[in-house]
Design an enzyme around this catalytic site. Sequence first.
Site, PDB file in Angstrom:
ATOM      1  CG  HIS A   1     -55.139 -36.666  33.047  1.00  0.00           C
ATOM      2  ND1 HIS A   1     -54.084 -37.132  32.296  1.00  0.00           N
ATOM      3  CD2 HIS A   1     -55.799 -35.760  32.274  1.00  0.00           C
ATOM      4  CE1 HIS A   1     -54.092 -36.536  31.118  1.00  0.00           C
ATOM      5  NE2 HIS A   1     -55.112 -35.720  31.073  1.00  0.00           N
TER       6      HIS A   1
ATOM      7  CD  GLU B   1     -62.174 -33.583  31.023  1.00  0.00           C
ATOM      8  OE1 GLU B   1     -61.957 -34.320  31.997  1.00  0.00           O
ATOM      9  OE2 GLU B   1     -61.988 -33.932  29.847  1.00  0.00           O
TER      10      GLU B   1
END
Length: 387
Positions: free
Chosen positions: A270, A323
Site C-alpha cells: 500500500h 483489496e
Amino acid sequence: MSPSMSEHNSPQPGSTAQSAKGGLEGIVAATTGISKVEGQTGRLIYRGYNIHDLARSTTYEEVAYLLWFGRLPNAQELKQLKEQFAAERTIPEEVMTILEALPAATAPMDALRTAVSAWGAVAIQGTPTIDQAIALTARFPVFLATFERLRKGKKPLTPLAELGHAANYLYMLTGQIPSEEHVRGLNSYLVLLADHGMNASTFTGRIVASTESDIASAVVAAIGALKGPLHGGAPALVQDMLREIGSVENAESWIRNAITSGKKLMGFGHRVYKTTDPRAEELREMARVADPDSFKMARTVEELALAILQELKPGRKLYTNVEYYSAALMASVGLSGDMFTPTFAVSRVAGWTAHILEQVSNNRLIRPEAEYTGPMDLHFVPLEQRS
C-alpha cells in the site's frame, strides 16, 4: 458542513518550497476533517472514530451521516436519512433507456459511470448540496443492480423500502431477501471503504469540485480514477491470482516464481500503510466466517507470501491491503468479479461527496505547479526551412 479545507498557497516562480516528487508522494495538498490515515501505525479514523469500532458497530447509513455532517446521527436523524435514501432509489426514464441500450458486454464500472453522468444531466443543477450527495449515494446500488440484471436478460427490481442500504443492494441483484450474514458482511465492507483520506479518486473529485463544476461531474471523474487497477480495480485481480495459484500445495512455488520474475502480487502493499492495513484486519475475520474453504486458501497464500517477501526482499514492508480479503468477502455474498470495483464505488461515494462538500465550503481552485524538465531557448525555424 464545517469549512475545514484550505488550499496551500501556490509556490511563486523560482520557489523551492516543495520540490516535485513522483506521484506527489509526501506532498500535503489540502486539509480535511473527514478522515485520517496513519500509515506508520496502521490506523484509519473517520471524524475522530476508529474504523474498527465503526465496522463492528454501525450501519453504512450511520457512517454516511457521520462523513457528511461530522457526527453520528441520533435515532430520529437516522430514521430521516433512511427515509430519504428510500425515496431517492429511483431511476429516471432517460437513464433507464441508456442502461437498456448498453451492450451486455459493457463492464459494470463503465455502466455505473455512464448512469451517473446521465443522471447528472437530467437531475443536477447548481452548487453541490447535501441533498444531492444523498441522492447520488442512494442511487449507486440501484444503477448497478439494474444494469447487472439487464445484462443477464432479467427484469430490474424495485427496491424494498423496509430494507437498508446493503440489504437492498443484494435484493436488487438477486431478487431474494438476503441472509443476515450476507447483509452484515456487505454492510461492514461498505463501512470500511467509505473513505480513505486523500486517495487518487477523492483527490480527483476535489479537483473537479474546485473548478465550481457540479457534483455529478466530480463523482464521474472519481469513478474514472477508482476504475484503475492501481487504485480500486485490484480485488478482481486478487481473485484471478488465487484462481491461477489453484491449490494450497502449489502456493509456495507459484509465489516464489512470481516474485523472482518480477510479477506483482495482487492485494499486497500500500502506498501509505507501512504496517497492516486496519481494513484488511477486519475483512480477514469476516472472510474467515463467510467462506471457510476459500479463506483457508487465501490465508495460506497471505502467510507464505509475507514470509517469502521478507526472505527475498528484506526490509520491504509489504502487507496485505484492503483489496486482498475484499475479493473473498464479496465473492461470499454472491458478487461476480467484475462487480467488485463497482461495489467499492457504492461504498466510497459517501466519502467522495463528503469531500466535495468540504471542498466547496471553503473553495480555492486546486492548481499545483509543475517542474518543467524540457528544453529551453530553442531557435524557431519556419516550416518551409525545416528538414
